[in-house]
Design an enzyme around this catalytic site. Structure first.
Site, PDB file in Angstrom:
ATOM      1  N   HIS B  68       0.829  -1.216   0.000  1.00 10.10           N
ATOM      2  CA  HIS B  68       0.000   0.000   0.000  1.00 10.10           C
ATOM      3  C   HIS B  68       0.859   1.259   0.000  1.00 10.10           C
ATOM      4  O   HIS B  68       1.232   1.779   1.050  1.00 10.10           O
ATOM      5  CB  HIS B  68      -0.941   0.013   1.209  1.00 10.10           C
ATOM      6  CG  HIS B  68      -2.016   1.041   1.103  1.00 10.10           C
ATOM      7  ND1 HIS B  68      -3.288   0.876   1.572  1.00 10.10           N
ATOM      8  CD2 HIS B  68      -2.021   2.286   0.545  1.00 10.10           C
ATOM      9  CE1 HIS B  68      -4.013   1.944   1.324  1.00 10.10           C
ATOM     10  NE2 HIS B  68      -3.259   2.829   0.702  1.00 10.10           N
ATOM     11  N   HIS B  70       1.583   5.152  -2.323  1.00  5.77           N
ATOM     12  CA  HIS B  70       1.152   6.107  -3.353  1.00  5.77           C
ATOM     13  C   HIS B  70       2.405   6.718  -3.968  1.00  5.77           C
ATOM     14  O   HIS B  70       3.206   7.319  -3.259  1.00  5.77           O
ATOM     15  CB  HIS B  70       0.270   7.201  -2.736  1.00  5.77           C
ATOM     16  CG  HIS B  70      -1.009   6.670  -2.159  1.00  5.77           C
ATOM     17  ND1 HIS B  70      -2.178   6.625  -2.876  1.00  5.77           N
ATOM     18  CD2 HIS B  70      -1.282   6.119  -0.950  1.00  5.77           C
ATOM     19  CE1 HIS B  70      -3.139   6.092  -2.120  1.00  5.77           C
ATOM     20  NE2 HIS B  70      -2.618   5.768  -0.951  1.00  5.77           N
ATOM     21  N   ARG B  72       2.321   8.730  -6.927  1.00  2.94           N
ATOM     22  CA  ARG B  72       1.982  10.054  -7.518  1.00  2.94           C
ATOM     23  C   ARG B  72       2.257  10.217  -9.008  1.00  2.94           C
ATOM     24  O   ARG B  72       1.903  11.244  -9.586  1.00  2.94           O
ATOM     25  CB  ARG B  72       2.679  11.202  -6.763  1.00  2.94           C
ATOM     26  CG  ARG B  72       2.508  11.193  -5.252  1.00  2.94           C
ATOM     27  CD  ARG B  72       1.067  11.310  -4.849  1.00  2.94           C
ATOM     28  NE  ARG B  72       0.930  11.440  -3.389  1.00  2.94           N
ATOM     29  CZ  ARG B  72      -0.154  11.108  -2.720  1.00  2.94           C
ATOM     30  NH1 ARG B  72      -1.216  10.629  -3.357  1.00  2.94           N
ATOM     31  NH2 ARG B  72      -0.209  11.249  -1.421  1.00  2.94           N
ATOM     32  N   ASN B 102      -4.669   5.994  -7.597  1.00  7.45           N
ATOM     33  CA  ASN B 102      -5.259   7.345  -7.586  1.00  7.45           C
ATOM     34  C   ASN B 102      -4.268   8.376  -8.122  1.00  7.45           C
ATOM     35  O   ASN B 102      -3.896   9.334  -7.465  1.00  7.45           O
ATOM     36  CB  ASN B 102      -5.760   7.723  -6.188  1.00  7.45           C
ATOM     37  CG  ASN B 102      -4.672   7.753  -5.131  1.00  7.45           C
ATOM     38  OD1 ASN B 102      -3.650   7.092  -5.257  1.00  7.45           O
ATOM     39  ND2 ASN B 102      -4.887   8.523  -4.093  1.00  7.45           N
ATOM     40  N   HIS B 187     -10.764   0.940   0.721  1.00  8.83           N
ATOM     41  CA  HIS B 187     -10.551   2.057   1.649  1.00  8.83           C
ATOM     42  C   HIS B 187     -11.884   2.249   2.365  1.00  8.83           C
ATOM     43  O   HIS B 187     -12.848   2.732   1.779  1.00  8.83           O
ATOM     44  CB  HIS B 187     -10.150   3.287   0.821  1.00  8.83           C
ATOM     45  CG  HIS B 187     -10.176   4.585   1.557  1.00  8.83           C
ATOM     46  ND1 HIS B 187      -9.044   5.314   1.794  1.00  8.83           N
ATOM     47  CD2 HIS B 187     -11.197   5.293   2.102  1.00  8.83           C
ATOM     48  CE1 HIS B 187      -9.363   6.421   2.454  1.00  8.83           C
ATOM     49  NE2 HIS B 187     -10.662   6.436   2.647  1.00  8.83           N
ATOM     50  N   HIS B 240      -5.545  -0.287   5.502  1.00  9.44           N
ATOM     51  CA  HIS B 240      -5.233   0.581   6.656  1.00  9.44           C
ATOM     52  C   HIS B 240      -6.292   0.632   7.753  1.00  9.44           C
ATOM     53  O   HIS B 240      -6.864   1.682   8.025  1.00  9.44           O
ATOM     54  CB  HIS B 240      -4.907   1.997   6.184  1.00  9.44           C
ATOM     55  CG  HIS B 240      -5.828   2.614   5.161  1.00  9.44           C
ATOM     56  ND1 HIS B 240      -7.192   2.646   5.296  1.00  9.44           N
ATOM     57  CD2 HIS B 240      -5.560   3.232   3.982  1.00  9.44           C
ATOM     58  CE1 HIS B 240      -7.728   3.245   4.252  1.00  9.44           C
ATOM     59  NE2 HIS B 240      -6.751   3.615   3.434  1.00  9.44           N
ATOM     60  N   ASN B 286      -5.557   9.802   6.795  1.00  9.03           N
ATOM     61  CA  ASN B 286      -6.879   9.192   6.651  1.00  9.03           C
ATOM     62  C   ASN B 286      -6.710   7.707   6.385  1.00  9.03           C
ATOM     63  O   ASN B 286      -6.104   7.352   5.386  1.00  9.03           O
ATOM     64  CB  ASN B 286      -7.631   9.849   5.489  1.00  9.03           C
ATOM     65  CG  ASN B 286      -9.067   9.369   5.429  1.00  9.03           C
ATOM     66  OD1 ASN B 286      -9.564   8.766   6.376  1.00  9.03           O
ATOM     67  ND2 ASN B 286      -9.720   9.615   4.316  1.00  9.03           N
ATOM     68  N   ASP B 313       1.025   2.942   3.638  1.00  5.61           N
ATOM     69  CA  ASP B 313       0.170   3.979   3.023  1.00  5.61           C
ATOM     70  C   ASP B 313       1.014   5.217   2.723  1.00  5.61           C
ATOM     71  O   ASP B 313       0.559   6.355   2.890  1.00  5.61           O
ATOM     72  CB  ASP B 313      -1.026   4.323   3.910  1.00  5.61           C
ATOM     73  CG  ASP B 313      -2.147   5.049   3.140  1.00  5.61           C
ATOM     74  OD1 ASP B 313      -2.025   5.200   1.900  1.00  5.61           O
ATOM     75  OD2 ASP B 313      -3.129   5.464   3.781  1.00  5.61           O
ATOM     76  N   HIS B 317       3.642  14.423   0.145  1.00  7.80           N
ATOM     77  CA  HIS B 317       3.036  15.679  -0.301  1.00  7.80           C
ATOM     78  C   HIS B 317       4.121  16.726  -0.399  1.00  7.80           C
ATOM     79  O   HIS B 317       5.135  16.646   0.300  1.00  7.80           O
ATOM     80  CB  HIS B 317       1.963  16.151   0.692  1.00  7.80           C
ATOM     81  CG  HIS B 317       0.760  15.276   0.720  1.00  7.80           C
ATOM     82  ND1 HIS B 317      -0.145  15.239  -0.309  1.00  7.80           N
ATOM     83  CD2 HIS B 317       0.337  14.384   1.630  1.00  7.80           C
ATOM     84  CE1 HIS B 317      -1.092  14.359  -0.016  1.00  7.80           C
ATOM     85  NE2 HIS B 317      -0.816  13.825   1.152  1.00  7.80           N
TER      86      HIS B 317
END
Ligand SMILES: [Zn+2]
Ligand SMILES: [Zn+2]
Lengths: 319, 432
Positions: B68, B70, B72, B102, B187, B240, B286, B313, B317
Site C-alpha cells: 500500500h 502512493h 503520484r 489514484n 478504503h 489501513h 486518513n 500507506d 506531499h
C-alpha cells in the site's frame, strides 16, 4: 514584544487562571474610557494593527476597531469575502506579506480551527485570535467572564450553562476553558446532535433538557443557532428547536431563582431565545457588548507590553 | 525491458536468516545468482568471483514488500515519481511495493499500468506492482477493465483514496475479480459520516474544535465488505484499519472462513490522536490516528494473525501543501523510510511481536496474499533480500529522505532498528 500574556492571545486554553484574571482586572479601568466625552488615550500611539477578517463578523470587527482607536493605534482592515484559498493565496503567503509590512499586531478571524496559531508561529507581530473555525474566540470568552464577574464577583463555584450548538461553537470552547480555570462549574445543554461526543471528558455536565439546565444554573450563555444546521440534518426544525431548547420567559418564570442571561449575538429571536428574555431584566447582553470593547483594549494593551499595574495610569493617558 | 539483475554472485555470509516461509530462523549463508536464490542456509563455500557481504550480527530476511503506497506518477511528479518512490522504498529496506491507482490520470486502464511498470524498471530500485482502479476514473460508477489490466501487470484493484460507495458495484468487483485471483482492496470510509472530518472523533477533536471522523465510518464498510465477500466468495482486502472495532469484525469474518485479509499502517500502531495536538498537519492522515485502546487492539490483531500485513500507506506531499490550516491540509505521511524502524521500535522491542512475526507481516504474507514473487529465501525464489539490524539506533531526519516528500510525524524521533542492505534481484541497491 511580549507582555504578561506572552506574544499572542490564541485562546483561553493556553492561559493560566492568573493570566485570565489579569485581563479581567485590566479591563475594568479601560472600561471607563468609553464613558468619557473624549474616548481616547494615547497608549498605543504609533502602533499599527491589522484586522484581518477572512470571515465576515461585523460585531467583532467593530468592537476590535473601537478598542484600537480608543487606544490611538493606527488600524487597517483587511476583509476577504471568500476564504483565502478561493483567492489562491494561502495563509502562509498572507503571513509572509504581513511580516514584510512590519506591523505590530494582527487581529485575525478565520474559518479554520488553528489558523490563529498557525499565523502566530510564522510572524513576529502579536496575534490576537478573533475567532478561528470552531476552536476558540478568546476575547468573547473573556468578555463573557467579565460580565459574569461584574454580577457575581468571584466565579468559583458559580454554575454556568452553555445552551445550544456547542459542537460548532468557538464561544463555547473559550467559555469552557476559561470558566473552569476560574473554578466555575460548567454545563452544556442542547440537542445531542449538536454536542461533541466526548464533551463530558472536558469536565462539563451535560443536560438533555433545558428545564433541568435552568433549574441548575446561575447563568445561561445562550448560543446563536446557525440556521443552516437544519438543512445539514443536525436538527429537525427551528420551530421544534425553540419548543424544546428555546430560552423562553415561561421557562424562566418556573425556575426557583433568577438567573443571568448571556448571548454572544447576533440573536435569532424566537429561535434560541425569545425577545422578552433578550430584552428582559435578567439579560446582560448589552453589558457584554460594552465589556467587549474594554476586554479587547486590555488584551491589546497587555500584548503590547503594557504593565498591568500601570493600567490605571494608562486610563488617564499618562502611561 | 527487464528488471536489472546483479551481474556477479552474491554470498551473504553469517547472518541470522529469518524466513517464516520455510520456518527458518538460524545463522547461515545465502547465495544469490542470476537474480534468484541459489542456496539458503548452512555454510556455503564461496563461488569464484563472488561478492561477499558480511552479515554477522544482522538479520537476513526475504525482501520486504509494501502493498500500500502512493507514488503520484503519473500526474504529480513534483511530489513523487515512480523512481523517487522506489528509491525511498529501498532506503527503508523495502524491495517491492504495490502502488495505488489514484494518479492523474487514474490508473484504470492497461496503458497506465504499463507506463508505471516501465518507469519502475528504468529506475531499478524497488520492484513496483501497480494496482488498477476498481471503477473507471475511481468514480464508483462502472467497473474498470480488470482483465486487461491484469494482463498488463496489475496485481490487485482498489479505489483507494475513497471508498466504493455502491454496495452493488463492490459486489460485482468481488465477483468479477475472482476469475483473476486478485484481491479487491477497500478504503473503508462511510463518507456521510466522515465528510468534513479531519481527525479522530473523540476528546481531542472536541478540544481542538475540529470535525471528527468516528470509528464507525470505517467499521460500517468493514462489515459491509466482509458480508459481500461472504456472499460472493471474492477476496476482500481491508486497507489501513485503524480501530478496535475493525479488528473485531475482521476476526469475526475470518472465524467464519470468509476470504478477508487486512493490513495496518505502521503509524496506526505507534501514534495516538494526541500527535495532532497543536494542529500538527504532519499527524493528519486518513484514516486518522486513533486512541491508545485502538492501538492496543491493532497490535493484538497483528500478534494473533487477525491483521495480516504491516504497510505504510506512503503518501508524500509537497511541503507547502501541509503548511496550512489543519482541516484543509492533505492527508498522509512519508512512510517507506520509517516503517521498519517504527515496527521494530513499537512492536519488537515492546515484546508484542517476535522478529519472525515482523518478517512474516512485512514480507512473506504480503507475497502470499497478493500472489507476488518474493516473500521467501527458498532456493529458486527471486533474489530480493532485506538485511537489517534490529538494534541499531538512529534519528529520523526528514531532510535525508530519498522520497521527495518530507511530511512525517517522526522527525527527530529516535528509532531502534534499521535496514542495512537492500538487495533487489541479487544487486545491492541500498546500503546504510
Ligand atoms: Zn486509503
Ligand atoms: Zn492509501
Amino acid at each position: 514584544m511580549a507582555g504578561p500574556l506572552g506574544k499572542d492571545l490564541l485562546g483561553l486554553a493556553p492561559l493560566s487562571a492568573d493570566q485570565i484574571r489579569l485581563v479581567l482586572d485590566t479591563a475594568v479601568p479601560f472600561r471607563e474610557i468609553s464613558e468619557r466625552a473624549i474616548k481616547k488615550v494615547p497608549t498605543l500611539r504609533g502602533a499599527t494593527i491589522v484586522n484581518l477578517f477572512f470571515e465576515a463578523s461585523t460585531r467583532t470587527r467593530i468592537s476590535f476597531e473601537f478598542a484600537e482607536k480608543r487606544l490611538s493605534a493606527d488600524t487597517v482592515n483587511v476583509a476577504s469575502a471568500g476564504s483565502s484559498v478561493s483567492k489562491g493565496e494561502t495563509l502562509v503567503d498572507t503571513a509572509r506579506n504581513l511580516e514584510a509590512m512590519k506591523i505590530d499586531m494582527v487581529v485575525v478571524r478565520h474559518g479554520g480551527s488553528g489558523a490563529a496559531k498557525f499565523l502566530a508561529e510564522r510572524i513576529e507581530s502579536n496575534v490576537v485570535n478573533a475567532g478561528d473555525g470552531t476552536n476558540e474566540h478568546p476575547t468573547q470568552g473573556l468578555l463573557d467572564m467579565l460580565t459574569l464577574r461584574d454580577r457575581f464577583g468571584d466565579l468559583a463555584g458559580k454554575r454556568i450553562c452553555i445552551v445550544g450548538d456547542v459542537l460548532h461553537s468557538r464561544v463555547a470552547r473559550s467559555n469552557i476553558w476559561g470558566l473552569t480555570k476560574l473554578g466555575a462549574q460548567v454545563a452544556v445543554c442542547g440537542p445531542r446532535s449538536l454536542l461533541p461526543n466526548a464533551i463530558e471528558q472536558m469536565g462539563v455536565t451535560v443536560f438533555n433538557r433545558i428545564e433541568e439546565a435552568i433549574e441548575w444554573a446561575d447563568a445561561l450563555n445562550v448560543l446563536r443557532l446557525q440556521l443552516e444546521r437544519m438543512q445539514a440534518g443536525y436538527i429537525p426544525s427551528l420551530r421544534e428547536y425553540n419548543r424544546v431548547f428555546g430560552v423562553t420567559s415561561a421557562r424562566l418564570e418556573k425556575a426557583s431563582r433568577d438567573l443571568l442571561i448571556l448571548h454572544p449575538g447576533p440573536m435569532n429571536r424566537g429561535v434560541e431565545i425569545d425577545s422578552d428574555v433578550a430584552d428582559g431584566p435578567h439579560s446582560v447582553i448589552l453589558d457584554q457588548v460594552t465589556n467587549g470593547v474594554a476586554v479587547r483594549m486590555a488584551v491589546l494593551y497587555l500584548l503590547a507590553g503594557g504593565k498591568p499595574e500601570l493600567a490605571e495610569a494608562a486610563k488617564k493617558g499618562v502611561a | 525491458m527487464a528488471y536489472p539483475i546483479g551481474s556477479r554472485d552474491l554470498l551473504i555470509r553469517g547472518g541470522r536468516i529469518i524466513d517464516p516461509s520455510q520456518g527458518l530462523d538460524a545463522v547461515g549463508d545465502v547465495l544469490l545468482r542470476n537474480g534468484i536464490v541459489e542456496a539458503c542456509g548452512g555454510t556455503i563455500s564461496t563461488p569464484d568471483g563472488a561478492e561477499i557481504l558480511d552479515a554477522s550480527g544482522l538479520v537476513v530476511a526475504p525482501g520486504f514488500i509494501d502493498v500500500h503506497v502512493h507514488l503520484r506518477e503519473p500526474g504529480r511528479e513534483d511530489v513523487e515519481t515512480v523512481a523517487s518512490g522506489a528509491h525511498s522504498a529501498v532506503a527503508g529496506g523495502i524491495t517491492a511495493v504495490c502502488c495505488m491507482p489514484n494518479t492523474k490520470p487514474v490508473t484504470d486502464n492497461q496503458a497506465v499500468v504499463g507506463f508505471v511498470k516501465q518507469k519502475a524498471e528504468q529506475a531499478g530500485y524497488a520492484r513496483v506492482y501497480p494496482y488498477g482502479a476498481i471503477s473507471v476514473g475511481q468514480k464508483g460508477e462502472t467497473l474498470a477493465e480488470m482483465a486487461e489490466m491484469v494482463a498488463a501487470g496489475a496485481v490487485a484493484f482498489s479505489d483507494d483514496g475513497r471508498p466504493v460507495e455502491s454496495a452493488q458495484l463492490m459486489r460485482s468487483a468481488l465477483e468479477y475479480a475472482r476469475a483473476f485471483n486478485v484481491p479487491i482492496a477497500e478504503h473503508c470510509e462511510d463518507m456521510t459520516l466522515a465528510r468534513g472530518g479531519s481527525m479522530n472523533e473523540g476528546i481531542m477533536s472536541a478540544k481542538l474544535g475540529l470535525k471528527g471522523i468516528p470509528a464507525e465510518a470505517e467499521e460500517i464498510y468493514v462489515i459491509r465488505d466482509i458480508l459481500l465477500a461472504k456472499r460472493t466468495g471474492g477476496h476482500i482486502h481491508m486497507c489501513h484499519l485503524s480501530t478496535k472495532g475493525s479488528v473485531e469484525l475482521v476476526r469475526w469474518g475470518k472465524e467464519r472462513g470468509i476470504n478477508v485479509t487486512a493490513e495496518v499502517c505502521s503509524h496506526h500502531i505507534s501514534l495516538t490522536e494526541d500527535a495532532v495536538d497543536g494542529y500538527n498537519t504532519n499527524a493528519k492522515m486518513n484514516p486518522p490516528l486513533r486512541t491508545a485502546e485502538d492501538i492496543e487492539a491493532l497490535q493484538q490483531g497483528l500478534a494473533d494473525g487477525t491483521i495480516d500485513l504491516l504497510v505504510t500507506d506512503h503518501a508524500p506531499h509537497h511541503y507547502d501543501e501541509k503548511e496550512r490550516e489543519f482541516a484543509d491540509a492533505p492527508n498522509g505521511i512519508v512512510g517507506l523510510e520509517t516503517a521498519l524502524a517504527v515496527n521494530t521500535t513499537y512492536l519488537l522491542h515492546t515484546g508484542i511481536l517476535t522478529l519472525p512475526q515482523i518478517v512474516d507481516a512485512m514480507s512473506c504474507k504480503q507475497a502470499k496474499i497478493f500472489h507476488l514473487p518474493g516473500g521467501t529465501l527458498a532456493r529458486g525464489g527471486i533474489a530480493d533480500v532485506t538485511i537489517f539490524d534490529p538494534n541499531r539506533q538512529w534519528s529520523c531526519d526528514p531532510k535525508a529522505f530519498k522520497s521527495k516528500g518530507r511530511n512525517t510525524p517522526y522527525g527527530g524521533h529516535t528509532f531502534t532498528g534499521q535496514a542495512r542492505y537492500t538487495i533487489v534481484a541479487g544487486r545491492v541497491v541500498y546500503t546504510a
